[in-house]
Design a protein around this motif. Structure first.
Motif, PDB file in Angstrom:
ATOM      1  N   LEU A 209      13.046  37.959 -26.261  1.00  0.00           N
ATOM      2  CA  LEU A 209      14.348  37.948 -26.935  1.00  0.00           C
ATOM      3  C   LEU A 209      15.401  37.782 -25.859  1.00  0.00           C
ATOM      4  CD1 LEU A 209      16.404  38.373 -29.184  1.00  0.00           C
ATOM      5  CD2 LEU A 209      15.928  40.821 -29.096  1.00  0.00           C
ATOM      6  N   SER A 210      16.187  36.689 -25.921  1.00  0.00           N
ATOM      7  CA  SER A 210      17.104  36.376 -24.826  1.00  0.00           C
ATOM      8  C   SER A 210      18.374  35.723 -25.345  1.00  0.00           C
ATOM      9  CB  SER A 210      16.419  35.421 -23.839  1.00  0.00           C
ATOM     10  OG  SER A 210      17.306  35.050 -22.803  1.00  0.00           O
ATOM     11  N   ASN A 211      19.478  36.074 -24.675  1.00  0.00           N
ATOM     12  CA  ASN A 211      20.754  35.406 -24.978  1.00  0.00           C
ATOM     13  C   ASN A 211      20.854  34.038 -24.323  1.00  0.00           C
ATOM     14  OD1 ASN A 211      20.975  36.793 -22.373  1.00  0.00           O
ATOM     15  ND2 ASN A 211      23.074  35.983 -22.370  1.00  0.00           N
ATOM     16  N   ASP A 212      20.013  33.759 -23.335  1.00  0.00           N
ATOM     17  CA  ASP A 212      19.924  32.442 -22.688  1.00  0.00           C
ATOM     18  C   ASP A 212      21.255  31.947 -22.137  1.00  0.00           C
ATOM     19  OD1 ASP A 212      17.115  31.859 -22.941  1.00  0.00           O
ATOM     20  OD2 ASP A 212      17.460  31.697 -25.095  1.00  0.00           O
ATOM     21  N   GLY A 213      22.032  32.865 -21.556  1.00  0.00           N
ATOM     22  CA  GLY A 213      23.262  32.451 -20.883  1.00  0.00           C
ATOM     23  C   GLY A 213      24.503  32.460 -21.746  1.00  0.00           C
ATOM     24  N   TYR A 214      24.413  32.945 -22.966  1.00  0.00           N
ATOM     25  CA  TYR A 214      25.569  32.970 -23.868  1.00  0.00           C
ATOM     26  C   TYR A 214      26.181  34.372 -23.914  1.00  0.00           C
ATOM     27  CZ  TYR A 214      24.275  28.291 -25.206  1.00  0.00           C
ATOM     28  OH  TYR A 214      23.997  26.938 -25.164  1.00  0.00           O
ATOM     29  N   ASP A 215      27.515  34.424 -24.028  1.00  0.00           N
ATOM     30  CA  ASP A 215      28.272  35.667 -23.940  1.00  0.00           C
ATOM     31  C   ASP A 215      28.263  36.440 -25.260  1.00  0.00           C
ATOM     32  OD1 ASP A 215      29.015  35.027 -21.335  1.00  0.00           O
ATOM     33  OD2 ASP A 215      30.884  34.053 -21.966  1.00  0.00           O
ATOM     34  N   ASN A 216      28.590  37.739 -25.107  1.00  0.00           N
ATOM     35  CA  ASN A 216      28.887  38.608 -26.255  1.00  0.00           C
ATOM     36  C   ASN A 216      27.736  38.695 -27.251  1.00  0.00           C
ATOM     37  OD1 ASN A 216      31.523  39.032 -25.203  1.00  0.00           O
ATOM     38  ND2 ASN A 216      32.181  37.092 -26.108  1.00  0.00           N
ATOM     39  N   TRP A 217      26.570  38.976 -26.730  1.00  0.00           N
ATOM     40  CA  TRP A 217      25.425  39.288 -27.584  1.00  0.00           C
ATOM     41  C   TRP A 217      25.278  40.801 -27.672  1.00  0.00           C
ATOM     42  CZ3 TRP A 217      20.496  36.478 -28.859  1.00  0.00           C
ATOM     43  CH2 TRP A 217      20.710  35.108 -29.061  1.00  0.00           C
ATOM     44  N   THR A 218      24.977  41.290 -28.871  1.00  0.00           N
ATOM     45  CA  THR A 218      24.626  42.687 -29.085  1.00  0.00           C
ATOM     46  C   THR A 218      23.228  42.740 -29.677  1.00  0.00           C
ATOM     47  OG1 THR A 218      26.930  43.357 -29.435  1.00  0.00           O
ATOM     48  CG2 THR A 218      25.210  44.809 -30.290  1.00  0.00           C
ATOM     49  N   ILE A 219      22.343  43.458 -29.004  1.00  0.00           N
ATOM     50  CA  ILE A 219      20.964  43.655 -29.469  1.00  0.00           C
ATOM     51  C   ILE A 219      20.810  45.151 -29.688  1.00  0.00           C
ATOM     52  CG2 ILE A 219      18.527  43.399 -28.875  1.00  0.00           C
ATOM     53  CD1 ILE A 219      19.417  41.079 -26.993  1.00  0.00           C
ATOM     54  N   GLN A 220      20.665  45.573 -30.948  1.00  0.00           N
ATOM     55  CA  GLN A 220      20.718  47.004 -31.213  1.00  0.00           C
ATOM     56  C   GLN A 220      19.763  47.424 -32.331  1.00  0.00           C
ATOM     57  OE1 GLN A 220      24.819  47.768 -32.149  1.00  0.00           O
ATOM     58  NE2 GLN A 220      24.757  46.726 -34.128  1.00  0.00           N
ATOM     59  N   ASN A 221      19.243  48.633 -32.177  1.00  0.00           N
ATOM     60  CA  ASN A 221      18.447  49.288 -33.216  1.00  0.00           C
ATOM     61  C   ASN A 221      17.205  48.483 -33.606  1.00  0.00           C
ATOM     62  OD1 ASN A 221      20.421  51.394 -33.394  1.00  0.00           O
ATOM     63  ND2 ASN A 221      21.669  50.046 -34.675  1.00  0.00           N
ATOM     64  N   LEU A 240      27.536  41.615 -22.786  1.00  0.00           N
ATOM     65  CA  LEU A 240      26.249  41.857 -23.430  1.00  0.00           C
ATOM     66  C   LEU A 240      26.083  43.349 -23.694  1.00  0.00           C
ATOM     67  CD1 LEU A 240      24.015  39.518 -21.243  1.00  0.00           C
ATOM     68  CD2 LEU A 240      25.312  38.954 -23.314  1.00  0.00           C
ATOM     69  N   LYS A 241      25.461  43.677 -24.828  1.00  0.00           N
ATOM     70  CA  LYS A 241      25.203  45.074 -25.188  1.00  0.00           C
ATOM     71  C   LYS A 241      23.762  45.195 -25.665  1.00  0.00           C
ATOM     72  CE  LYS A 241      29.972  46.105 -26.532  1.00  0.00           C
ATOM     73  NZ  LYS A 241      30.874  46.549 -27.635  1.00  0.00           N
ATOM     74  N   LEU A 242      23.032  46.099 -25.011  1.00  0.00           N
ATOM     75  CA  LEU A 242      21.660  46.421 -25.400  1.00  0.00           C
ATOM     76  C   LEU A 242      21.657  47.894 -25.774  1.00  0.00           C
ATOM     77  CD1 LEU A 242      18.719  45.252 -25.500  1.00  0.00           C
ATOM     78  CD2 LEU A 242      18.427  46.170 -23.192  1.00  0.00           C
ATOM     79  N   LEU A 243      21.589  48.182 -27.081  1.00  0.00           N
ATOM     80  CA  LEU A 243      21.899  49.519 -27.582  1.00  0.00           C
ATOM     81  C   LEU A 243      20.801  50.056 -28.493  1.00  0.00           C
ATOM     82  CD1 LEU A 243      25.598  48.765 -28.683  1.00  0.00           C
ATOM     83  CD2 LEU A 243      24.815  49.586 -26.452  1.00  0.00           C
ATOM     84  N   ASN A 244      20.309  51.233 -28.176  1.00  0.00           N
ATOM     85  CA  ASN A 244      19.492  52.025 -29.103  1.00  0.00           C
ATOM     86  C   ASN A 244      18.232  51.303 -29.576  1.00  0.00           C
ATOM     87  OD1 ASN A 244      21.562  54.052 -29.046  1.00  0.00           O
ATOM     88  ND2 ASN A 244      22.713  52.821 -30.516  1.00  0.00           N
ATOM     89  N   ASN A 245      17.590  50.582 -28.660  1.00  0.00           N
ATOM     90  CA  ASN A 245      16.341  49.904 -28.976  1.00  0.00           C
ATOM     91  C   ASN A 245      15.159  50.681 -28.401  1.00  0.00           C
ATOM     92  OD1 ASN A 245      17.455  47.128 -29.966  1.00  0.00           O
ATOM     93  ND2 ASN A 245      18.531  47.529 -28.050  1.00  0.00           N
TER      94      ASN A 245
END
Length: 504
Positions: A209-221, A240-245
């Motif tokens: 699972l990757s943002n591949d260089g793009y801004d303002n991704w949130t990956i959560q829960n 980028l935000k990686l939250l509560n995973n």
């Protein structure tokens, strides 16, 4: 007859609901029990692809994703939110329920895609295992890949790319990974939440699972596991935000980050990574972020990784590592060839025991780091407590302006050759570490050992030292003090750290 009528009514209602809400309808086919692990999910494969839902959504939309099993790779090429409902799952594997043939001792079926993979450094004891990205799951249980002659619980890949295994597949759910990624990015401003994702043959230093260089991704829960390389990649972007995973069973890493800025990793459980025996000294473990700035990693639980728990390397700057619980890793927290770090308020215990003779077998390890502050951490039952190391490296700034203060370090005098220090300032060349102008210093750290006196070295500033009073006369410590057993127990209890060291 009544059962047939009821089934028809249910299917009709599901179809009407789908047409009204845009939700992917569950397949109406009757199902048989094929999995002892998750038969419900195995039966609810969607009749519409997740990619089709993404493609049909307007930019900025919230796509409500139903409890379906998506066996595909999804590309997100517009701003949107993917909101997985309970049971929404992406897998990089396919079910191989038929086509198996018995050949002598073994069952075979093929063919597995030829995944691109590099000549990555592996643990020497595992015979190149880290270079094999293939995966097979038997009723949800991962089989161990071997070069040839698999036994029960193992599989191999032959020269024709066929799976070979000793266990009889009949009556079981056999999943074979056929894809490298779950989600890839082609847009800024994306949120992904509420999914389970499993099984991916990702290369090393890439995330399923990757943002591949793009801004303002949130990956959560999300619950994310079983990728060959990294489970998640945070790449070359800001916001980028990686939250509560829950992030586990990365073959190499749980989280891989590179050129990240102004980002947050918070509230995750990162555990049991480096399952595919990558060389932990190269790059493996819980989380490794490189060449990044202004990143905060806080309030995570990081445990049982075969490598460093939290590792920051190669010109990171202005990194905050705060209030994490880090235990049972090869190194707890490592800050390497990096600057202006803040390591504060962490609870770090039982790290380093997989390689107790290594310099990095510490709760907190500053490895050629400068301008870094380590304070208010509780560091207990590690091979060594806190180590600051200066080595002659062309890729490093001088080790200056490191400040270690107000930490609690709990240890014993169990003898380990060349190791077992509370606080250690170590230099293996004629460098700047001990120079007055370098301004490296410690202050007000408190220590617990079983006794106040010992013949075993507990501290180091130029020389190995047994006496805390002598250590207090060096720049490495000022006003350091021993604490009582009662205070030690009080502090560890409040921090929810075991009061006693495990047996090693």
């Amino acid at each position: 007859m009544k059962r047939t009528v009821r089934l028809g009514i249910v299917v009709l209602l599901l179809s009407i609901f789908s047409s009204l809400s845009g939700v992917c309808p569950v397949s109406a086919k009757p199902f048989s029990y094929v999995s002892r692990i998750d038969p419900v999910l195995a039966a609810t494969t969607c009749s519409l692809s997740l990619q089709s839902l993404v493609d049909a959504a307007a930019p900025g939309a919230v796509v409500t994703v139903p409890a379906c099993m998506y066996r595909e790779t999804v590309t997100i090429n517009k701003p949107l939110t993917l909101d997985g409902q309970p049971g929404a799952e992406i897998r990089g594997s396919d079910v191989w329920s038929s086509g198996w043939k018995k050949r002598g001792r073994y069952w075979t079926r093929g063919t597995v895609p030829a995944f691109a993979q590099g000549n990555w450094p592996c643990e020497s004891r595992r015979n190149g295992r880290c270079r094999w990205p293939e995966q097979v799951f038997f009723d949800g249980r991962p089989l161990e890949q071997v070069a040839s002659n698999p036994q029960s619980g193992q599989f191999a890949i032959d020269s024709a790319r066929r799976v070979i295994m000793a266990d009889d597949p009949r009556g079981h759910m056999i999943e074979v990974t056929t894809r490298q990624y779950w989600i890839t990015g082609q847009s800024d401003n994306v949120t992904i939440q509420g999914f389970t994702m499993k099984h991916a043959a990702t290369p090393a230093q890439h995330g399923a699972l990757s943002n591949d260089g793009y801004d303002n991704w949130t990956i959560q829960n999300n619950t994310l596991s079983d990728a060959h390389g990294a489970v998640v990649s945070l790449l070359a972007a800001s916001g980028l935000k990686l939250l509560n995973n829950d992030i586990s069973r990365g073959g190499q890493l749980g989280v891989h980050g590179w050129q990240v800025s102004d980002s947050l990793v918070q509230g995750n459980h990162i555990h049991d990574n480096n399952t595919d025996a990558f060389d932990a000294g190269w790059e493996a473990g819980g989380l490794k972020i490189s060449s990044s700035q202004n990143v905060t990693v806080s309030d995570n639980v990081v445990d049982d990784n075969d490598g460093s728990g939290l590792w920051f390397d190669m010109d990171c700057t202005s990194i905050t590592i705060a209030n994490n619980r880090v235990h049972h890793n090869l190194t707890g927290i490592m800050y390497e060839i990096s600057r202006y770090g803040t390591i504060v308020g962490n609870r770090v215990w039982e790290n380093g025991w997989g390689n107790p003779a290594g310099w990095g077998s510490a709760g907190i390890f500053l490895n050629n780091a400068d301008h870094t502050e380590v304070s208010d951490n509780i560091v207990a039952w590690n091979v060594s407590g806190i180590t600051v190391l200066s080595r002659n490296r062309a890729d490093s700034q001088p080790v200056i302006e490191d400040y270690v203060h107000e930490n609690t370090i709990v240890a014993t005098d169990d003898f380990i050759p060349g190791n077992r220090f509370g606080l250690r300032w170590l230099e293996d060349w004629i460098g700047p570490l001990y120079a007055t102008a370098a301004n490296n210093r410690g202050a007000n750290n408190q220590y617990w050992y079983p006794t106040d006196t010992t013949k075993v070295a507990r501290f180091q500033w130029k020389n190995e030292l047994t006496d805390l009073d002598v250590f207090n006369q060096t720049p490495g410590e000022e006003n350091g003090a021993y604490i009582t057993t009662a205070l030690k127990d009080q502090l560890l209890s409040a921090a929810e750290i075991p009061l006693r060291q495990e047996q090693h």
